[in-house]
Scaffold this motif. Sequence first.
Motif, PDB file in Angstrom:
ATOM      1  N   PHE A 194       0.823  -1.205   0.000  1.00  0.00           N
ATOM      2  CA  PHE A 194       0.000   0.000   0.000  1.00  0.00           C
ATOM      3  C   PHE A 194       0.857   1.254   0.000  1.00  0.00           C
ATOM      4  CE2 PHE A 194      -2.247   3.311   2.416  1.00  0.00           C
ATOM      5  CZ  PHE A 194      -3.371   3.466   1.599  1.00  0.00           C
ATOM      6  N   MET A 195       2.010   1.224   0.635  1.00  0.00           N
ATOM      7  CA  MET A 195       2.886   2.394   0.685  1.00  0.00           C
ATOM      8  C   MET A 195       3.832   2.477  -0.518  1.00  0.00           C
ATOM      9  SD  MET A 195       2.003   4.248   3.077  1.00  0.00           S
ATOM     10  CE  MET A 195       3.287   5.437   2.838  1.00  0.00           C
ATOM     11  N   VAL A 196       4.274   1.339  -1.043  1.00  0.00           N
ATOM     12  CA  VAL A 196       5.256   1.341  -2.120  1.00  0.00           C
ATOM     13  C   VAL A 196       4.666   1.867  -3.425  1.00  0.00           C
ATOM     14  CG1 VAL A 196       6.579  -0.191  -3.634  1.00  0.00           C
ATOM     15  CG2 VAL A 196       6.791  -0.388  -1.180  1.00  0.00           C
ATOM     16  N   PHE A 197       3.515   1.371  -3.823  1.00  0.00           N
ATOM     17  CA  PHE A 197       2.959   1.787  -5.110  1.00  0.00           C
ATOM     18  C   PHE A 197       2.637   3.279  -5.177  1.00  0.00           C
ATOM     19  CE2 PHE A 197       1.995  -2.821  -5.731  1.00  0.00           C
ATOM     20  CZ  PHE A 197       2.858  -2.986  -6.800  1.00  0.00           C
ATOM     21  N   PRO A 198       2.007   3.860  -4.170  1.00  0.00           N
ATOM     22  CA  PRO A 198       1.802   5.312  -4.246  1.00  0.00           C
ATOM     23  C   PRO A 198       3.105   6.112  -4.283  1.00  0.00           C
ATOM     24  CG  PRO A 198       0.317   4.384  -2.639  1.00  0.00           C
ATOM     25  CD  PRO A 198       1.254   3.301  -3.056  1.00  0.00           C
ATOM     26  N   LEU A 199       4.133   5.657  -3.538  1.00  0.00           N
ATOM     27  CA  LEU A 199       5.412   6.366  -3.566  1.00  0.00           C
ATOM     28  C   LEU A 199       6.037   6.333  -4.963  1.00  0.00           C
ATOM     29  CD1 LEU A 199       7.105   5.367  -0.200  1.00  0.00           C
ATOM     30  CD2 LEU A 199       6.270   7.617  -0.852  1.00  0.00           C
ATOM     31  N   VAL A 200       5.976   5.175  -5.611  1.00  0.00           N
ATOM     32  CA  VAL A 200       6.547   5.048  -6.949  1.00  0.00           C
ATOM     33  C   VAL A 200       5.756   5.889  -7.949  1.00  0.00           C
ATOM     34  CG1 VAL A 200       6.932   3.432  -8.858  1.00  0.00           C
ATOM     35  CG2 VAL A 200       7.589   2.803  -6.546  1.00  0.00           C
ATOM     36  N   ILE A 201       4.435   5.825  -7.874  1.00  0.00           N
ATOM     37  CA  ILE A 201       3.598   6.598  -8.801  1.00  0.00           C
ATOM     38  C   ILE A 201       3.798   8.102  -8.571  1.00  0.00           C
ATOM     39  CG2 ILE A 201       1.202   7.153  -9.398  1.00  0.00           C
ATOM     40  CD1 ILE A 201       0.588   4.162  -8.846  1.00  0.00           C
ATOM     41  N   TRP A 202       3.770   8.516  -7.321  1.00  0.00           N
ATOM     42  CA  TRP A 202       3.947   9.923  -6.983  1.00  0.00           C
ATOM     43  C   TRP A 202       5.329  10.419  -7.418  1.00  0.00           C
ATOM     44  CZ3 TRP A 202       4.140  11.803  -1.213  1.00  0.00           C
ATOM     45  CH2 TRP A 202       4.170  13.191  -1.170  1.00  0.00           C
ATOM     46  N   GLY A 203       6.359   9.640  -7.103  1.00  0.00           N
ATOM     47  CA  GLY A 203       7.715  10.018  -7.489  1.00  0.00           C
ATOM     48  C   GLY A 203       7.896  10.035  -8.997  1.00  0.00           C
ATOM     49  N   GLY A 204       7.308   9.054  -9.681  1.00  0.00           N
ATOM     50  CA  GLY A 204       7.391   9.029 -11.143  1.00  0.00           C
ATOM     51  C   GLY A 204       6.689  10.224 -11.760  1.00  0.00           C
ATOM     52  N   PHE A 207      13.100   9.046  -2.988  1.00  0.00           N
ATOM     53  CA  PHE A 207      14.097   8.796  -1.943  1.00  0.00           C
ATOM     54  C   PHE A 207      13.525   7.898  -0.852  1.00  0.00           C
ATOM     55  CE2 PHE A 207      16.097  12.854  -3.431  1.00  0.00           C
ATOM     56  CZ  PHE A 207      17.267  12.277  -3.873  1.00  0.00           C
ATOM     57  N   LEU A 208      12.286   8.137  -0.447  1.00  0.00           N
ATOM     58  CA  LEU A 208      11.650   7.296   0.571  1.00  0.00           C
ATOM     59  C   LEU A 208      11.504   5.862   0.087  1.00  0.00           C
ATOM     60  CD1 LEU A 208       8.883   9.659   1.962  1.00  0.00           C
ATOM     61  CD2 LEU A 208      10.973   8.923   3.115  1.00  0.00           C
ATOM     62  N   PHE A 209      11.111   5.695  -1.161  1.00  0.00           N
ATOM     63  CA  PHE A 209      10.974   4.351  -1.732  1.00  0.00           C
ATOM     64  C   PHE A 209      12.310   3.615  -1.721  1.00  0.00           C
ATOM     65  CE2 PHE A 209      11.493   1.731  -5.584  1.00  0.00           C
ATOM     66  CZ  PHE A 209      10.651   0.690  -5.225  1.00  0.00           C
ATOM     67  N   VAL A 210      13.346   4.280  -2.188  1.00  0.00           N
ATOM     68  CA  VAL A 210      14.669   3.651  -2.245  1.00  0.00           C
ATOM     69  C   VAL A 210      15.178   3.337  -0.841  1.00  0.00           C
ATOM     70  CG1 VAL A 210      17.084   4.065  -2.880  1.00  0.00           C
ATOM     71  CG2 VAL A 210      15.257   4.645  -4.477  1.00  0.00           C
ATOM     72  N   LEU A 211      15.014   4.277   0.095  1.00  0.00           N
ATOM     73  CA  LEU A 211      15.484   4.041   1.460  1.00  0.00           C
ATOM     74  C   LEU A 211      14.736   2.911   2.150  1.00  0.00           C
ATOM     75  CD1 LEU A 211      16.110   7.653   2.778  1.00  0.00           C
ATOM     76  CD2 LEU A 211      17.800   5.908   2.224  1.00  0.00           C
ATOM     77  N   GLN A 212      13.419   2.835   1.967  1.00  0.00           N
ATOM     78  CA  GLN A 212      12.678   1.761   2.622  1.00  0.00           C
ATOM     79  C   GLN A 212      13.044   0.411   2.015  1.00  0.00           C
ATOM     80  OE1 GLN A 212       9.805  -0.379   2.116  1.00  0.00           O
ATOM     81  NE2 GLN A 212       9.861  -0.062  -0.067  1.00  0.00           N
ATOM     82  N   PHE A 213      13.329   0.374   0.713  1.00  0.00           N
ATOM     83  CA  PHE A 213      13.757  -0.873   0.097  1.00  0.00           C
ATOM     84  C   PHE A 213      15.126  -1.284   0.629  1.00  0.00           C
ATOM     85  CE2 PHE A 213      15.900  -3.270  -3.244  1.00  0.00           C
ATOM     86  CZ  PHE A 213      15.016  -4.336  -3.350  1.00  0.00           C
ATOM     87  N   LEU A 214      16.043  -0.317   0.761  1.00  0.00           N
ATOM     88  CA  LEU A 214      17.370  -0.632   1.286  1.00  0.00           C
ATOM     89  C   LEU A 214      17.309  -1.116   2.731  1.00  0.00           C
ATOM     90  CD1 LEU A 214      19.518   2.255  -0.216  1.00  0.00           C
ATOM     91  CD2 LEU A 214      19.584  -0.166  -0.832  1.00  0.00           C
TER      92      LEU A 214
END
Length: 98
Positions: free
Chosen positions: A22-32, A46-53
């Motif tokens: 639920f958090m990843v897809f909106p971050l990717v769409i918003w960032g894109g 940045f939030l998406f990349v940091l949470q993945f790391l």
Amino acid sequence: MKKMDEMELKINQKGIKWSWTFMVFPLVIWGGYNYVKTRETSLPIFLFVLQFLVYFFVTSIEKIKVDDSSGKKQILISFGVIFLLVLFGVILFLTVGR
């Protein structure tokens, strides 16, 4: 404090998985969207990349703690990829960016 039984553990893991999704897809769409609109990376990416790391390194460290050699291999590979990406970025900046 009592230990979780298998059913409760499975329910919690499913909840964590869905909340992560639920958090990843909106971050990717918003960032894109922000990147396409402004041609700059923004906070959502940045939030998406940091949470993945964080997820990646926590799982790798936990594998190392239980004596699984794949954790060490994953961390070494990830540091190698990060190094190559930074090196490639520096080369691009010095040649094309100026």
